[in-house]
Design a protein around this motif. Structure first.
Motif, short mmCIF file in Angstrom:
data_model
loop_
_atom_site.label_atom_id
_atom_site.label_comp_id
_atom_site.label_asym_id
_atom_site.label_seq_id
_atom_site.Cartn_x
_atom_site.Cartn_y
_atom_site.Cartn_z
N ARG A 18 19.97 -8.20 -36.42
CA ARG A 18 19.33 -7.36 -35.40
C ARG A 18 20.33 -7.10 -34.29
O ARG A 18 20.80 -8.04 -33.64
N ILE A 50 16.62 7.50 -31.61
CA ILE A 50 15.22 7.53 -31.22
C ILE A 50 15.11 8.34 -29.94
O ILE A 50 15.86 8.10 -28.98
N GLY A 53 10.04 8.91 -29.06
CA GLY A 53 9.29 8.30 -30.16
C GLY A 53 9.67 8.80 -31.53
O GLY A 53 9.25 8.22 -32.55
N ARG A 55 12.11 9.19 -34.60
CA ARG A 55 13.22 8.44 -35.18
C ARG A 55 13.95 9.27 -36.23
O ARG A 55 13.32 9.96 -37.02
N THR A 66 15.65 -0.19 -39.08
CA THR A 66 14.60 0.30 -38.20
C THR A 66 15.11 0.29 -36.77
O THR A 66 15.57 -0.74 -36.27
N SER A 68 14.27 0.75 -32.74
CA SER A 68 13.15 0.64 -31.82
C SER A 68 13.69 0.60 -30.40
O SER A 68 14.88 0.39 -30.18
N ARG A 69 12.76 0.75 -29.45
CA ARG A 69 13.20 0.86 -28.07
C ARG A 69 12.17 0.21 -27.16
O ARG A 69 10.96 0.30 -27.41
N ASP A 70 12.66 -0.42 -26.12
CA ASP A 70 11.81 -0.97 -25.06
C ASP A 70 12.19 -0.25 -23.78
O ASP A 70 13.20 -0.57 -23.15
N VAL A 76 17.57 -0.82 -26.63
CA VAL A 76 17.36 -0.24 -27.94
C VAL A 76 17.83 -1.27 -28.97
O VAL A 76 18.79 -2.00 -28.72
N TYR A 77 17.11 -1.32 -30.08
CA TYR A 77 17.38 -2.32 -31.10
C TYR A 77 17.60 -1.64 -32.45
O TYR A 77 17.09 -0.54 -32.69
N GLN A 79 17.13 -3.09 -36.26
CA GLN A 79 16.86 -4.13 -37.24
C GLN A 79 17.44 -3.68 -38.57
O GLN A 79 17.05 -2.63 -39.10
#
Length: 117
Positions: A18, A50, A53, A55, A66, A68-70, A76-77, A79
């Motif tokens: 990750r 991203i 929302g 992708r 995958t 993703s974002r916070d 941003v991540y 995986q």
């Protein structure tokens, strides 16, 4: 704007990693964030982005990676599952105020991912 990527390392084929990227110092909202990579002797290529929302993935990583974002943490991540030797590369975090990664995007320093037995 500073982008700090982390989480790279050595992993065996089939393993998971990750990646994380922390953004700081932006006066404006970073609408788009993403990951690119550059393998040995290759050009930098898109891995995933991203934006609002939505992708977008490179064909080579669909179903395995995958993004993703916070937004609250400006993180941003990525995986990465079922890693393959061809995923070996330096992975770069990118961010842009636009709805896409443009020529004026901000870039992090990169984190090395090595997939090898």
């Amino acid at each position: 704007v500073q982008l700090q990527a982390s989480g790279g390392g050595l992993v065996q084929p089939g393993g998971d990693l990750r990646l994380s990227c922390a953004a700081s110092g932006s006066r404006f909202r970073l609408n788009t964030m993403g990951w690119y990579r550059q393998g040995p002797g290759e050009q930098r290529e898109l891995v995933a982005t991203i934006s609002s929302g939505r992708r977008n993935y490179a064909e080579s990583v669909k179903g395995r990676f995958t993004i993703s974002r916070d937004n609250a943490k400006n993180m941003v991540y990525l995986q990465m599952n079922n890693l393959k030797p061809e995923d070996t590369a330096i992975y770069y975090c990118a961010a842009d105020v636009r709805g896409f990664i443009s020529g004026n995007a901000f870039w992090g320093q990169g984190t090395l991912v090595t997939v090898s037995s």
